[in-house]
Motif scaffolding. Sequence first.
Motif, PDB file in Angstrom:
ATOM      1  N   LEU A  96     -14.715   2.547  14.839  1.00 49.69           N
ATOM      2  CA  LEU A  96     -13.323   2.954  14.938  1.00 49.69           C
ATOM      3  C   LEU A  96     -12.455   1.776  15.373  1.00 49.69           C
ATOM      4  O   LEU A  96     -12.787   1.066  16.328  1.00 49.69           O
ATOM      5  N   PHE A  97     -11.358   1.590  14.656  1.00 50.30           N
ATOM      6  CA  PHE A  97     -10.349   0.590  15.015  1.00 50.30           C
ATOM      7  C   PHE A  97      -9.030   1.311  15.266  1.00 50.30           C
ATOM      8  O   PHE A  97      -8.905   2.509  15.018  1.00 50.30           O
ATOM      9  N   ASP A  98      -8.049   0.586  15.749  1.00 51.45           N
ATOM     10  CA  ASP A  98      -6.751   1.210  16.030  1.00 51.45           C
ATOM     11  C   ASP A  98      -6.088   1.726  14.761  1.00 51.45           C
ATOM     12  O   ASP A  98      -5.187   2.570  14.824  1.00 51.45           O
ATOM     13  N   SER A  99      -6.520   1.219  13.622  1.00 46.28           N
ATOM     14  CA  SER A  99      -6.039   1.727  12.337  1.00 46.28           C
ATOM     15  C   SER A  99      -7.204   1.761  11.360  1.00 46.28           C
ATOM     16  O   SER A  99      -8.238   1.128  11.587  1.00 46.28           O
ATOM     17  N   HIS A 100      -7.050   2.533  10.316  1.00 45.77           N
ATOM     18  CA  HIS A 100      -8.072   2.621   9.278  1.00 45.77           C
ATOM     19  C   HIS A 100      -8.176   1.268   8.593  1.00 45.77           C
ATOM     20  O   HIS A 100      -7.185   0.708   8.148  1.00 45.77           O
ATOM     21  N   GLN A 101      -9.406   0.721   8.524  1.00 42.74           N
ATOM     22  CA  GLN A 101      -9.590  -0.631   8.026  1.00 42.74           C
ATOM     23  C   GLN A 101     -10.602  -0.695   6.896  1.00 42.74           C
ATOM     24  O   GLN A 101     -11.442   0.196   6.733  1.00 42.74           O
TER      25      GLN A 101
ATOM     26  N   MET B 245       0.850  -1.204   0.000  1.00 42.74           N
ATOM     27  CA  MET B 245       0.000   0.000   0.000  1.00 42.74           C
ATOM     28  C   MET B 245       0.885   1.253   0.000  1.00 42.74           C
ATOM     29  O   MET B 245       1.859   1.336   0.732  1.00 42.74           O
ATOM     30  N   ALA B 246       0.489   2.246  -0.815  1.00 42.67           N
ATOM     31  CA  ALA B 246       1.233   3.499  -0.851  1.00 42.67           C
ATOM     32  C   ALA B 246       0.945   4.329   0.386  1.00 42.67           C
ATOM     33  O   ALA B 246      -0.180   4.439   0.816  1.00 42.67           O
ATOM     34  N   ARG B 247       2.005   4.895   0.965  1.00 41.56           N
ATOM     35  CA  ARG B 247       1.835   5.672   2.183  1.00 41.56           C
ATOM     36  C   ARG B 247       2.323   7.104   2.044  1.00 41.56           C
ATOM     37  O   ARG B 247       2.174   7.881   2.967  1.00 41.56           O
ATOM     38  N   ALA B 248       2.913   7.452   0.922  1.00 44.38           N
ATOM     39  CA  ALA B 248       3.472   8.783   0.778  1.00 44.38           C
ATOM     40  C   ALA B 248       2.524   9.745   0.064  1.00 44.38           C
ATOM     41  O   ALA B 248       2.816  10.900  -0.091  1.00 44.38           O
ATOM     42  N   ARG B 249       1.380   9.240  -0.381  1.00 43.43           N
ATOM     43  CA  ARG B 249       0.451  10.081  -1.109  1.00 43.43           C
ATOM     44  C   ARG B 249      -0.486  10.809  -0.153  1.00 43.43           C
ATOM     45  O   ARG B 249      -0.744  10.340   0.942  1.00 43.43           O
TER      46      ARG B 249
ATOM     47  N   ALA C 218     -15.861  -2.151   2.679  1.00 43.39           N
ATOM     48  CA  ALA C 218     -16.083  -0.721   2.904  1.00 43.39           C
ATOM     49  C   ALA C 218     -15.167  -0.236   4.012  1.00 43.39           C
ATOM     50  O   ALA C 218     -14.807  -0.989   4.925  1.00 43.39           O
ATOM     51  N   GLU C 219     -14.805   1.040   3.967  1.00 45.38           N
ATOM     52  CA  GLU C 219     -13.870   1.584   4.944  1.00 45.38           C
ATOM     53  C   GLU C 219     -14.530   1.833   6.295  1.00 45.38           C
ATOM     54  O   GLU C 219     -15.750   1.983   6.406  1.00 45.38           O
ATOM     55  N   THR C 220     -13.691   1.920   7.319  1.00 49.24           N
ATOM     56  CA  THR C 220     -14.123   2.317   8.653  1.00 49.24           C
ATOM     57  C   THR C 220     -13.681   3.760   8.897  1.00 49.24           C
ATOM     58  O   THR C 220     -13.070   4.399   8.041  1.00 49.24           O
ATOM     59  N   MET C 221     -13.973   4.268  10.069  1.00 46.49           N
ATOM     60  CA  MET C 221     -13.691   5.661  10.405  1.00 46.49           C
ATOM     61  C   MET C 221     -12.193   5.961  10.342  1.00 46.49           C
ATOM     62  O   MET C 221     -11.372   5.207  10.864  1.00 46.49           O
ATOM     63  N   LEU C 222     -11.858   7.054   9.688  1.00 47.96           N
ATOM     64  CA  LEU C 222     -10.478   7.540   9.617  1.00 47.96           C
ATOM     65  C   LEU C 222     -10.362   8.767  10.513  1.00 47.96           C
ATOM     66  O   LEU C 222     -11.107   9.742  10.347  1.00 47.96           O
TER      67      LEU C 222
ATOM     68  N   GLY D 236      -1.508   4.204  11.938  1.00 47.42           N
ATOM     69  CA  GLY D 236      -2.621   3.449  11.378  1.00 47.42           C
ATOM     70  C   GLY D 236      -3.723   4.349  10.858  1.00 47.42           C
ATOM     71  O   GLY D 236      -4.587   3.917  10.105  1.00 47.42           O
ATOM     72  N   HIS D 237      -3.691   5.612  11.267  1.00 50.81           N
ATOM     73  CA  HIS D 237      -4.603   6.607  10.728  1.00 50.81           C
ATOM     74  C   HIS D 237      -3.804   7.717  10.049  1.00 50.81           C
ATOM     75  O   HIS D 237      -4.074   8.074   8.914  1.00 50.81           O
ATOM     76  N   SER D 238      -2.803   8.248  10.749  1.00 51.68           N
ATOM     77  CA  SER D 238      -2.033   9.354  10.201  1.00 51.68           C
ATOM     78  C   SER D 238      -1.095   8.920   9.074  1.00 51.68           C
ATOM     79  O   SER D 238      -0.659   9.743   8.273  1.00 51.68           O
ATOM     80  N   ASP D 239      -0.776   7.615   8.993  1.00 47.90           N
ATOM     81  CA  ASP D 239       0.110   7.183   7.911  1.00 47.90           C
ATOM     82  C   ASP D 239      -0.660   6.850   6.632  1.00 47.90           C
ATOM     83  O   ASP D 239      -0.074   6.427   5.634  1.00 47.90           O
ATOM     84  N   LEU D 240      -1.988   7.049   6.662  1.00 40.65           N
ATOM     85  CA  LEU D 240      -2.829   6.907   5.474  1.00 40.65           C
ATOM     86  C   LEU D 240      -2.586   5.589   4.737  1.00 40.65           C
ATOM     87  O   LEU D 240      -2.120   5.561   3.591  1.00 40.65           O
ATOM     88  N   PRO D 241      -2.894   4.465   5.385  1.00 43.48           N
ATOM     89  CA  PRO D 241      -2.607   3.162   4.795  1.00 43.48           C
ATOM     90  C   PRO D 241      -3.326   2.870   3.486  1.00 43.48           C
ATOM     91  O   PRO D 241      -2.877   2.015   2.715  1.00 43.48           O
TER      92      PRO D 241
END
Length: 337
Positions: free
Chosen positions: A265-270, A1-5, A279-283, A306-311
């Motif tokens: 909400l999970f510990d990371s965006h899922q 997964m790209a993380r720099a975008r 479908a996505e969960t809360m970011l 898991g949220h700020s690194d935009l997985p």
Amino acid sequence: MARARPAPAQSLPVYRAEDIQCTDGANMGDALTIASELLLDDIYEVPFGEDPQRLAVLPLDGTRFRVAEGTQIGTPQAVLHLDCALSFMSPDGMTHEVLVLVEVDEDAGIAGIFMLPLTALSSGVEYRLVGIDTETAQRKFAQLACVSFTRGTHITLSSGEQRLIEDLKVGDRVLTRDDGTQAIRWIGQSTVRAVGEFAPIKIHAGTLHNENDLIVSPDHRLFIYQRSDELGAGQSEILVKARHLVNGYTVTIMDGGFVDYFQLLFDSHQIIYAEGIAAETMLIDTRTKSVLPEDLSASMGDVIPGHSDLPHAGLDVNEALLDRPDAAELLRKASSR
């Protein structure tokens, strides 16, 4: 997964405040403006034939945003401030809320003011200003930015059980696409009028191989794995906003009444499975964090791995590719098993 975008821009339907004129009251003849210059009981109207334009924004911090490239209105890269929430009453006694966003120039002067309606406004109707709120605007914007499922949605648990979202509890283990089974950290719930930007989108049974209807908030992103690139997205894994699939028959807007929205909400965006659709969960970012309870928000800090690194950054499909009535059918075909 790209993380720099970068994170995807949020597209907001806004009016130029200069087009919203006070037609009666102390400020008669003046345009809608910032909270400190407004007076209660003044009456405003949207001009005939005036339609909202899409303002594309990216979050900065707190109540600040930046105008994103590709916006229909506003100056790209300019900073926006969330000024206030206003309440208007129409002649039929209904209350309508709007948010006021202020674009500033390099000298911090006002370069433009925009009105973001949270419910649809009609042209030529007299709206009386009955509330000026500078305290809760951020939370109201956060509710708009949150992706939400609706009451009655079945969520796939780690065991394979399909459980109604309203029956889920914190700690329940849910099947995710990327990280196996993950425990729910927090569940949010709100009941809002299902109008304007809060009117949910129904993806009818069978549209994306779903056995039952899936009803979600308009900006909720669905994950599609394309076995063939029917859209021309240039990649097999894509995220698509529900609102961009509306075609009036297999994907529709449920406008009217009230809707119960739930946020997971999970510990990371899922990416999880709702009615069989990924479908996505809360970011959590500066737009959405204010909806959390204060103790939870404080414990998470400002940087949340898991949220700020935009997985899941870089997977969003260009809206132009979805501007066709058969977009949902193409995605169903592309993801056929």
